[in-house]
Scaffold this active site. Sequence first.
Site, PDB file in Angstrom:
ATOM      1  CG  HIS A 126      -1.945  -1.062   1.203  1.00  0.00           C
ATOM      2  ND1 HIS A 126      -3.092  -0.988   1.955  1.00  0.00           N
ATOM      3  CD2 HIS A 126      -2.041  -2.221   0.502  1.00  0.00           C
ATOM      4  CE1 HIS A 126      -3.851  -2.042   1.717  1.00  0.00           C
ATOM      5  NE2 HIS A 126      -3.228  -2.814   0.848  1.00  0.00           N
ATOM      6  CD  GLU A 186      -1.459   4.400   3.596  1.00  0.00           C
ATOM      7  OE1 GLU A 186      -2.515   5.038   3.716  1.00  0.00           O
ATOM      8  OE2 GLU A 186      -1.336   3.424   2.818  1.00  0.00           O
ATOM      9  CB  CYS A 210      -6.738  -0.007   4.810  1.00  0.00           C
ATOM     10  SG  CYS A 210      -5.039  -0.664   4.792  1.00  0.00           S
ATOM     11  CB  CYS A 240      -2.002   1.656   6.144  1.00  0.00           C
ATOM     12  SG  CYS A 240      -1.485   0.767   4.640  1.00  0.00           S
ATOM     13  CG  ASP A 255      -6.182  -1.849  -2.369  1.00  0.00           C
ATOM     14  OD1 ASP A 255      -5.195  -2.603  -2.274  1.00  0.00           O
ATOM     15  OD2 ASP A 255      -6.193  -0.685  -1.972  1.00  0.00           O
TER      16      ASP A 255
END
Length: 151
Positions: A57, A59, A84, A87, A147
Site C-alpha cells: 500500500h 503507506e 486502511c 496501514c 484492495d
Amino acid sequence: MAQQELYERMLAVALEEARYGLVEGGIPIGAALFRRSGELVSRGHNRRVQQGDPSVHAETDAFRRAGRQRSYRDMVMVTTLAPCWYCSGLVRQFGFGTLVVGESRTFAGGLDWLRENGVEVIDLDSRECRELLEGYIAEHSEVWNEDIGED
C-alpha cells in the site's frame, strides 16, 4: 510558514505519488514521510497491482523506503486517503505522532481508532485527492473492492 500550508505542501508530494501509481496502472493512492520540520524522508505509492503484492500500500511503500529510523514519534505520515486497518496498524505500531490525510470521504479506514490511541489526525478533505480516487473507482471498481477487502 503556517501549519496548514506546510501540511498542504506535504500532501502535494503524496498526491504526486498517487498520480505516478495511476500512470503505472495502479490504484492512485500516495504517501510520504516527513520530519515535523517539513523535511522529506521518503515517499511511495500503492503498488499492489503493479507488483502483484497485496501488502504494498502507499503507506507501507513510503515506510519501507524510509529505512530504519530511531523513532517515528516526531515524524508525519502523509497519505492521500485515510489508511486502511493494515496501514492504520503500521501508524500505531511504530508510534507516528501525526497523520495527515488528503481525504476520508471515499474511505474512512481506522481514523477514529488512531485518534482514540493518541495519534494527531489532520484531514485536509482535499477535493483533488477525492476526485482522483473516485475516477479510478468508477473505472476499476473490481480492483478497488479487492484492495479494501470487499467482493
